[in-house]
Structure formats: structure tokens, C-alpha cells
Design a protein around this motif. Sequence first.
Motif, short mmCIF file in Angstrom:
data_model
loop_
_atom_site.label_atom_id
_atom_site.label_comp_id
_atom_site.label_asym_id
_atom_site.label_seq_id
_atom_site.Cartn_x
_atom_site.Cartn_y
_atom_site.Cartn_z
N ASP A 55 12.30 30.69 70.32
CA ASP A 55 11.38 30.11 71.30
C ASP A 55 10.42 29.13 70.60
N MET A 56 10.95 27.97 70.29
CA MET A 56 10.23 27.00 69.47
C MET A 56 8.98 26.47 70.16
N MET A 57 8.92 26.54 71.47
CA MET A 57 7.75 26.05 72.20
C MET A 57 6.64 27.09 72.29
N LEU A 58 6.93 28.33 71.88
CA LEU A 58 5.95 29.41 71.96
C LEU A 58 5.55 29.96 70.60
N GLU A 59 6.35 29.72 69.59
CA GLU A 59 6.09 30.24 68.25
C GLU A 59 4.78 29.64 67.69
N PRO A 60 4.12 30.34 66.75
CA PRO A 60 2.88 29.82 66.18
C PRO A 60 2.99 28.41 65.61
N GLY A 61 4.18 27.99 65.18
CA GLY A 61 4.36 26.64 64.65
C GLY A 61 4.77 25.61 65.68
N TRP A 62 4.54 25.90 66.96
CA TRP A 62 5.00 25.02 68.04
C TRP A 62 4.51 23.58 67.90
N GLN A 63 3.29 23.40 67.35
CA GLN A 63 2.72 22.06 67.30
C GLN A 63 3.53 21.13 66.41
N LEU B 29 17.32 18.26 72.34
CA LEU B 29 17.90 19.60 72.43
C LEU B 29 17.19 20.50 71.42
N MET B 30 16.61 21.58 71.91
CA MET B 30 15.88 22.51 71.07
C MET B 30 16.60 23.86 71.05
N ALA B 31 17.05 24.28 69.86
CA ALA B 31 17.76 25.55 69.73
C ALA B 31 18.83 25.66 70.81
N VAL C 161 7.42 6.48 80.14
CA VAL C 161 8.55 7.28 80.64
C VAL C 161 8.14 8.74 80.73
N PRO C 162 8.35 9.40 81.86
CA PRO C 162 8.01 10.82 81.97
C PRO C 162 8.93 11.70 81.13
N LEU C 163 8.45 12.88 80.81
CA LEU C 163 9.22 13.88 80.08
C LEU C 163 9.51 15.04 81.01
N LEU C 164 10.77 15.45 81.08
CA LEU C 164 11.16 16.58 81.93
C LEU C 164 11.68 17.70 81.04
N PHE C 165 10.98 18.83 81.03
CA PHE C 165 11.31 19.98 80.19
C PHE C 165 12.07 21.02 81.01
N VAL C 166 13.16 21.53 80.43
CA VAL C 166 14.02 22.49 81.12
C VAL C 166 14.15 23.74 80.26
N HIS C 167 13.83 24.88 80.85
CA HIS C 167 13.80 26.16 80.13
C HIS C 167 15.19 26.79 80.01
N GLY C 168 15.29 27.75 79.11
CA GLY C 168 16.53 28.48 78.92
C GLY C 168 16.57 29.78 79.71
N HIS D 133 16.01 23.52 76.28
CA HIS D 133 15.95 24.59 75.29
C HIS D 133 17.04 25.61 75.56
N SER D 134 17.75 26.03 74.52
CA SER D 134 18.71 27.13 74.59
C SER D 134 19.80 26.86 75.63
N MET D 135 19.94 27.72 76.63
CA MET D 135 20.93 27.51 77.69
C MET D 135 20.77 26.14 78.33
N ALA D 136 19.52 25.70 78.51
CA ALA D 136 19.28 24.42 79.16
C ALA D 136 19.75 23.24 78.31
N GLY D 137 20.03 23.49 77.03
CA GLY D 137 20.61 22.42 76.23
C GLY D 137 21.91 21.93 76.83
N VAL D 138 22.71 22.85 77.33
CA VAL D 138 23.98 22.47 77.95
C VAL D 138 23.73 21.83 79.31
N ILE D 139 22.77 22.35 80.08
CA ILE D 139 22.46 21.75 81.37
C ILE D 139 22.00 20.30 81.17
#
Length: 260
Positions: A237-245, A112-114, A16-23, A91-97
Motif C-alpha cells: 500500500d504505497m499510498m498509505l505507508e510512512p514513506g508515501w511522500q 502503475l503502482m505495485a 491535466v487532472p489526475l484520476l486515482f484508481v484503488h485496488g 494501484h494493485s488490481m487497478a493496474g490492470v483496469i
Amino acid sequence: MLEVIDKGRASDAHPVPLLFVHGAWHAAWCWDEHFLNFFADKGYRALALSLRGHGQSPAGKRLRDCSFDDYLEDVTSVADELPVRPVVIGHSMAGVIVQRYLETRAAPAGVLMASMPPTGFLGSGLRWMRKHPWHFAKLSVTGESLPFVSTPPLARERFFSTHTPERLVVEYASRLQEESARSGLDGVMTRPRPDRVTNPMLVLGAADDGAVTPREVRATARAYGIDPEFFPNMGHDMMLEPGWQAVAERIHAWLGARGL
């Protein structure tokens, strides 16, 4: 044409593909920094779109007039072009989208991330108004919000933890871009309908989030009858923070446990 960054291929282990949506203020680049390669290397097809007026996606009209309905149309159009319904990660605003997408589309899962909580942007807006009343007043007049999130100190306050190296904050702050004024209003008025969402959900939060409080993350999880998971020493920004992995690994494990 919307900008879509598409990496990896579906595999037997992860069909199954993963579709990521930004905030807000971001674009597909924020997922391409780490997450897309991480999941592609794990055997997923991983895609990130830039919502209209963001990244290399044309707005089609004035950016300030782009609405949540427009953004929902963008997500739906990209998802519908895939061979199978994707897991959607917002992520963020995109959580609602993403939640609005899942109200009408059956999907294997949602993450849903943050995320903006069920009560919308109101709490975040009030906190911003109390802390920076002059910013909020100017934003209300001009409809332009970028100057109030894109300097390194303001970007750190909202998006990054105190543990994030300054060089990263400076780099990522320089890549932020203007957000739709209409989306700010929609963020106050729009209410997701979790009762209409039937697929499994994972709700993740950041312990040092300057935009969404732990209480708001818990409210989002509670709406789905699940417990949230928090990552310490991490900003919005959980996808950019040093602990993203650690975040990516948790999503990978959760999807794997569901055969996705």
C-alpha cells in the motif's frame, strides 16, 4: 452514482487532472488519506473514485458478481466526464483496469503502482494458497475473502511493511471491505495488451511488497520497454505507508518533466 472524491483545481503548471484508481478491498479513501491533498496543493485537480460496490459506490448487483469489465466501465465513465483526458494512476488490481482503459483511450500518461503483472493474479494466488491453504479453501467455497486480509496480522502480511506502525495497520485494516469473487477469477484470466498502449508509462514497485514480487513489477515494466523504480522499506500500500511522500514526489516530478 459512483463515489468520487475531487480535490484541487487544474493550474497553468498542471492543466491535466489526475484520476486515482484503488485496488482490491480498498476504496477512494486510500488516496484521500495523503495523495489527493498532496497533489491538490501542488496545483493539480486530483480525483479518486470508488469502484462499484466499494466505499460509497453502489454495486448495482451482487458485489461478488462485479467483473473487471464493470470496473473498467466505472473508470471510463468518470474519465469521460472530465473536461480533458486525465492521467490515470492504478494501484494493485487497478493496474490492470488502468492498462485496459489505456488500450482504448488516448491519455497523457499512466502510472502503475505495485500493479498486478501481465500474467495476472495467478502467481499471487499460488503464493497465497501455499502459505494459507485453509484460507484459500474457505474462500473458494464462500466467495468471501475479507476475513483473510482484514485482521491486522494478515493486513500487514499483504499490504504493509514491517516498518509500518501497528496503529496504522490496525486503522487501515478496519477500513478494508469485501471484494468481488468474480474479480479474483478475472484477475487470473485477464491479460493486458501493452502493445495497444501508446502513452508514457511510469511503473513503481515496493521493495517489501507482500502481494506483488519485484520480479512481477519488472515484468510489468518490461512489457512497456521501461525500467521500474522501487522504494525501499515499503509495503504494497504505497499510498498509505510512512514513506508515501517519496512516491508522490516521484510521480509529481515525472509528470512535471512531461509538462503535465
